[in-house]
Scaffold this active site. Structure first.
Site, PDB file in Angstrom:
ATOM      1  N   ASN A 208      35.920  49.693  44.995  1.00 23.10           N
ATOM      2  CA  ASN A 208      36.512  49.221  43.742  1.00 23.10           C
ATOM      3  C   ASN A 208      38.012  49.008  43.799  1.00 23.10           C
ATOM      4  O   ASN A 208      38.643  48.749  42.777  1.00 23.10           O
ATOM      5  CB  ASN A 208      36.176  50.198  42.603  1.00 23.10           C
ATOM      6  N   LYS A 209      38.599  49.095  44.997  1.00 28.27           N
ATOM      7  CA  LYS A 209      40.053  49.049  45.091  1.00 28.27           C
ATOM      8  C   LYS A 209      40.592  47.613  45.096  1.00 28.27           C
ATOM      9  O   LYS A 209      39.861  46.647  45.241  1.00 28.27           O
ATOM     10  CB  LYS A 209      40.514  49.786  46.347  1.00 28.27           C
ATOM     11  N   VAL A 210      41.922  47.515  44.943  1.00 28.06           N
ATOM     12  CA  VAL A 210      42.596  46.214  44.886  1.00 28.06           C
ATOM     13  C   VAL A 210      42.336  45.409  46.156  1.00 28.06           C
ATOM     14  O   VAL A 210      42.118  44.199  46.110  1.00 28.06           O
ATOM     15  CB  VAL A 210      44.109  46.423  44.663  1.00 28.06           C
TER      16      VAL A 210
END
Length: 404
Positions: A208-210
């Protein structure tokens, strides 16, 4: 948490003033609070590595590390199996060991504290600033003792803290390790990119990270000696990794172990995805900024507070968090369940750590008033490269309705 399955009975939570079943529209597909945006380029990059026959840590990983260091503006970037592994190795290289204390916020994921335990040290929890939701020089200073060896400074939700001010508030022998799991691409208050402070700065590339490679992380460092030590420790402290042993046969002859290492290396499959994701960061940042702006405008006037600078360009907007007022007619848990009943994936970041039995060993937990108040009302709304303007407006409308 997985979305409700088809055909499962759903009841409106207490305090949720829903329309009747006849008036209520069919449930939409589940909207996660964050998911990666992988396209044809990422798929082709993985296929290219699979076709090459070398999928472990090798040339693709080395290329990703070079490109990552250049993008961050750091002399060194060392990939690891997770941000947790990066924090662990950074603390070890900083000399943290049994009998030491490591200060970290209670409002964070458990990794920030667990890495101290891995090394036989004790995590000591500090409060957070009520506006930034992150540590500050004052909250850290209140937790320092003569045994403090390091501080894990978390850039909560993607808002980078002032690490220069934190450094000035600490004794010279106390190391700062930055937990930048939320903050890849963010900027410190002075405008520099996160990862250029001179501290060991740990990033996450979780789903779910950038920047996502499914799993994995990296440590940005200015110290070449520390970078080399982490490169060795991430793979059993071997003098040469598998790729070097494959490409330089003589290195096979020198495989003596002199210290205990770990299995925490990256892979070329992940690196291939990461190299593409690096080129898409401007695209992802623009999408997150648009969603944050919609939330900030649409939720204005409701009984909730926003994290400071939640729409500022230096914020990565990895998470969009709100804190419900304690006097609001609808409680935080009811609001969460109301959104989940509509398949809108709101969630909680985080349950505070300082009262959990794992960390106290029979001791009375510290009083952290800001953390305790924030934790009672905090909620994360869906945001990310896959959240559309329409999705954001739907979430905001559902929040407004649930809050009456």
């Amino acid at each position: 948490m997985r979305p409700p399955g088809r055909g499962m009975a759903k009841r409106a939570p207490a305090g949720y003033h829903a329309r009747t079943a006849r008036e209520r529209p069919p449930l939409r597909d589940y909207l996660p609070f964050g998911k990666p945006d992988f396209g044809d380029r990422e798929i082709e990059a993985v296929a290219r590595v699979l076709r090459s026959g070398w999928v472990g840590m090798g040339p693709e990983t080395m290329a990703f590390e070079r490109e990552l260091a250049q993008a961050i503006g750091s002399p060194h970037a060392v990939t690891v199996s997770s941000c947790t592994a990066g924090l662990h190795l950074a603390l070890r290289v900083a000399g943290v060991g049994p009998g030491d204390e490591v200060v970290c916020p209670s409002l964070t994921w458990c990794s920030s504290a667990n890495v101290a335990l891995y090394l036989g040290a004790r995590p000591v929890f500090c409060d957070v600033d009520p506006e930034t939701l992150s540590v500050s020089p004052a909250t850290v200073a209140a937790a320092l003792t003569p045994r403090t060896k390091a501080v894990v400074a978390v850039h909560f939700a993607g808002l980078p803290i002032d690490v220069a001010a934190l450094r000035a508030a600490l004794p010279a022998g106390v190391a700062i390790v930055e937990d930048a799991a939320h903050a890849f691409g963010g900027r410190y208050p002075d405008g520099r990119l996160v990862g250029t402070s001179g501290n060991a700065c740990c990033f996450s590339f979780y789903a779910n990270k950038v920047l996502s490679t499914g799993e994995g992380g990296a440590v940005a460092l200015a110290d070449g000696r520390a970078a080399d030590e982490i490169r060795s420790l991430r793979l059993h402290a071997l003098p040469n990794d598998a790729w070097k042993r494959f490409t330089h046969p003589k290195s096979v002859l020198n495989a003596n172990l002199t210290q205990l290492g770990y299995k925490a290396n990256y892979t070329d499959l992940q690196a291939a995805i990461g190299r593409v994701q690096l080129t898409r960061q401007a695209e992802f940042a623009a999408r997150r900024a648009a969603v944050a702006a919609i939330y900030r405008d649409a939720l204005d006037g409701l009984p909730l507070a926003f994290q400071r600078d939640c729409t500022h360009p230096r914020h990565t907007r990895h998470m969009f968090v709100v804190v419900l007022d304690e006097g609001a007619r609808t409680g935080r848990d009811d609001l969460l369940l109301a959104l989940r009943a509509r398949n809108l994936g709101a969630t909680i970041h985080y349950e505070p750590l300082h009262a959990m039995p794992l960390y106290n060993e029979g001791r009375e937990p510290p009083r952290l008033p800001h953390t305790e108040r924030i934790a009672r009302g905090i909620l994360t709304l869906p945001i990310g490269a896959c959240v559309s303007d329409g999705d954001a407006r739907e979430v905001a409308a559902a929040v407004r309705e649930a809050l009456g």
